[in-house]
Each structure stands twice: as structure tokens, then as C-alpha cells.
Design a protein around this motif. Structure first.
Motif, short mmCIF file in Angstrom:
data_model
loop_
_atom_site.label_atom_id
_atom_site.label_comp_id
_atom_site.label_asym_id
_atom_site.label_seq_id
_atom_site.Cartn_x
_atom_site.Cartn_y
_atom_site.Cartn_z
N ILE A 44 -68.85 96.71 -9.92
CA ILE A 44 -69.09 96.18 -8.57
C ILE A 44 -70.40 96.75 -8.05
O ILE A 44 -70.85 97.83 -8.49
CB ILE A 44 -67.96 96.52 -7.58
N TYR B 250 -72.29 98.17 -4.59
CA TYR B 250 -71.95 98.71 -3.28
C TYR B 250 -73.21 99.25 -2.61
O TYR B 250 -74.22 99.50 -3.27
CB TYR B 250 -70.90 99.83 -3.41
N ASN C 290 -66.35 104.45 -0.48
CA ASN C 290 -65.99 103.09 -0.10
C ASN C 290 -66.13 102.15 -1.29
O ASN C 290 -65.30 101.25 -1.50
CB ASN C 290 -66.89 102.62 1.05
N GLY C 291 -67.17 102.38 -2.12
CA GLY C 291 -67.34 101.60 -3.34
C GLY C 291 -66.20 101.82 -4.31
O GLY C 291 -65.71 100.88 -4.94
N MET D 83 -63.14 102.62 -3.55
CA MET D 83 -61.95 101.93 -3.02
C MET D 83 -62.02 100.43 -3.28
O MET D 83 -61.01 99.80 -3.59
CB MET D 83 -61.81 102.23 -1.53
N ASN D 84 -63.21 99.87 -3.19
CA ASN D 84 -63.37 98.45 -3.51
C ASN D 84 -63.13 98.19 -4.99
O ASN D 84 -62.54 97.17 -5.37
CB ASN D 84 -64.78 97.98 -3.11
N LEU D 85 -63.61 99.12 -5.83
CA LEU D 85 -63.38 98.98 -7.27
C LEU D 85 -61.89 99.10 -7.59
O LEU D 85 -61.37 98.39 -8.46
CB LEU D 85 -64.18 100.04 -8.04
N ASN E 268 -59.55 98.11 -5.75
CA ASN E 268 -58.95 96.81 -5.40
C ASN E 268 -59.01 95.84 -6.57
O ASN E 268 -58.11 95.01 -6.76
CB ASN E 268 -59.66 96.21 -4.19
N GLU E 269 -60.08 95.93 -7.37
CA GLU E 269 -60.22 95.06 -8.54
C GLU E 269 -59.14 95.35 -9.58
O GLU E 269 -58.78 94.48 -10.38
CB GLU E 269 -61.61 95.24 -9.17
N LYS F 23 -56.17 96.38 -8.60
CA LYS F 23 -54.93 96.29 -7.81
C LYS F 23 -54.29 97.67 -7.65
O LYS F 23 -53.07 97.81 -7.57
CB LYS F 23 -53.94 95.32 -8.44
#
Length: 274
Positions: free
Chosen positions: A173, A175, A213-214, A216-218, A220-221, A223
Motif C-alpha cells: 500500500i 501511505y 496509520n499506514g 493499520m491500513n495494511l 485492513n487488507e 482483514k
């Protein structure tokens, strides 16, 4: 060979401490010492009461055919305070301030004795979370993550900023860095973390929280569920923090790069101890 009770307790104590958060069947000790289960249960009770009295951790017993004993390392608030102020005193040393308002932390990250204590402190805060892995960003956070994971008896997942052939298939991702506002990339192998895992994110330093924050977004990928974020040192003087829910051992403020002056104070980790 017949073992005395004192010999059994020494072995059992060391075994449990070397296998934290792992259910050890009582039959293992029964077969090891060729003793009745009732005698082994009495040994466990002695260990349990001593650990509780000296605040060395929690020894939990599970009844039934598949029952056993589990050791959960825990740190008292008094010991945690000693660790926090040990870290603070080390951080207050002169010539530690780096350009950009960062602190030199490599010596702390390379100190196994200190990291073991810090790892136990952080692990105590998140001990009751149902965790599957400790996640960090290469490279400085790896030693800290290993210290925490060693206490929790969990695998370490390392997120990298470049793709390696040896990683196999990956997820990446982009970020925005919270401090530099630059677009950066982070990569994680698909094999490293199963979907729907519960994770604890650990890192050595945080300014605005862009990297976290990056992460946490990763997650999410994958799950994955982020159950906590723990930082060794955070920068207090940030206009817009991208992360709100986290713990830190120390806070950096009043940074004067020209005169090499700064302030280090206690973070919020001790607030998590009763």
C-alpha cells in the motif's frame, strides 16, 4: 531417578517461564518425574502462590483430561515505573537529539537486558488481549517487537518498505508520512499473516503517526484486527496526530535542535497498570 519436591519445583518453574502463555499438560510433568498427578498439582500450587505473592506473574490451572498449567508473565506497577524511568534517564543523555527532532535509539534497541524489561512491560498491558501476532516496521522496531513477542509467545510480523524476491507474493500500500508528508510504500508477504488475525503493533518512535496509520491500513487488507498500538517514544509536539489510541513509555517535547536541548517525560503506559 527420583526427584525431590524442591528439584521438581525448580524444573517446573524454569519450564513454565521458558514457555509463557502456553498450556502445559500436567501429564507432561507426571511422566517427566514419574509422580502422581496429585503430587504435581501440589507442586503447581506452590509455584502459583509464590508467583502471586512476589508479583512474578500469573499461573493458571485448567481442570479436566485436557487440562494443564499456563504461565502468564506480568509486571507490577512498581517495576513498570522503574523501567519507564530507566528509559527516560537514558533518553535524557546529551547528544542524543538527531536532525528532524528524532532521538538516537539504536543503543537502546541493541540492549537486550533493557529490551527484555520493556518487552515485559508492554506485554503486560496487552496480556489479556486475544492476540495472534506482534507487528512492526523494519528495521528499528524489530528488536523491540521480538522482546514483546517473546513474552507473549507470539510470532513477529515485519512490514518492509521494499519488495524482496524471498518474500513471495506480497500486498503493498502507499501511505503519506505524517512528518514529511511524502508518499511512501509498505509491503507484507501474503504468507506472513493469516486473515482475521488479532495483532499488536509495536514501534520505537512516533511523530505524527503516519507510518502506524499506514500499518493499520495494511492490516485492513489482511482483514486483521489491531488490538493495540505501543510506542517506545512519542513526539509530543505534533499539530495533527493521525493515531489516537496507543500507549507510549516516554514523550519527547521542547525540542531545540540548535542548542541540543529537549525534554523527555513519562508517557501513558503506567496509566494502564492498576
Amino acid at each position: 531417578m527420583r526427584f525431590k519436591r524442591s528439584e521438581r519445583i525448580v524444573f517446573m518453574t524454569q519450564y513454565l517461564m521458558n514457555h509463557p502463555n502456553e498450556l502445559v499438560p500436567l501429564t507432561f510433568f507426571v511422566q517427566k518425574f514419574k509422580q502422581a498427578k496429585s503430587s504435581i498439582s501440589e507442586d503447581v500450587q506452590i509455584i502459583k502462590s509464590t508467583f502471586q505473592k512476589e508479583k512474578l506473574g500469573t499461573v493458571m490451572t485448567t481442570a479436566g483430561a485436557s487440562g494443564g498449567v499456563t504461565y502468564k508473565p506480568m509486571m507490577s506497577k512498581e517495576e513498570a515505573r522503574e523501567v519507564v524511568y530507566d528509559v527516560i534517564e537514558r533518553l535524557r543523555e546529551k547528544n542524543r537529539l538527531l536532525p528532524g527532532g528524532y532521538l538516537f535509539l539504536s543503543d537502546l534497541m541493541g540492549n537486550p537486558t533493557l529490551l527484555n524489561r520493556v518487552g515485559k512491560l508492554i506485554a503486560t498491558i496487552y496480556m489479556d488481549e486475544d492476540l495472534d501476532a506482534v507487528v512492526t516496521i523494519a528495521t528499528k522496531g524489530i528488536s523491540l517487537a521480538n522482546a514483546v513477542a517473546g513474552v507473549l509467545n507470539l510470532p513477529v510480523v515485519v512490514i518492509r518498505k521494499d519488495n524482496k524476491v524471498t518474500e513471495g507474493s506480497t500486498v503493498s500500500i502507499n501511505y503519506v508520512s505524517g512528518s514529511t508528508r511524502k508518499i511512501e510504500t509498505m509491503v507484507l508477504s501474503k504468507r506472513t499473516l493469516p486473515e482475521n488475525s488479532n495483532v499488536l503493533v509495536v514501534d520505537d518512535f512516533m511523530r505524527a503517526g503516519g507510518s502506524i496509520n499506514g500499518v493499520m491500513n495494511l492490516m485492513n487488507e489482511f482483514k486483521a484486527h489491531v488490538k493495540g498500538v505501543s510506542i517506545l517514544v512519542e513526539s509530543k509536539e505534533v499539530e495533527q496526530r493521525l493515531i489516537e489510541d496507543y500507549t507510549s513509555l516516554a514523550r519527547l517535547s521542547d525540542v531545540d535542535e540548535y542548542n541540543q536541548q529537549f525534554t523527555v517525560e513519562e508517557g501513558n503506559s503506567l496509566d494502564k497498570f492498576s
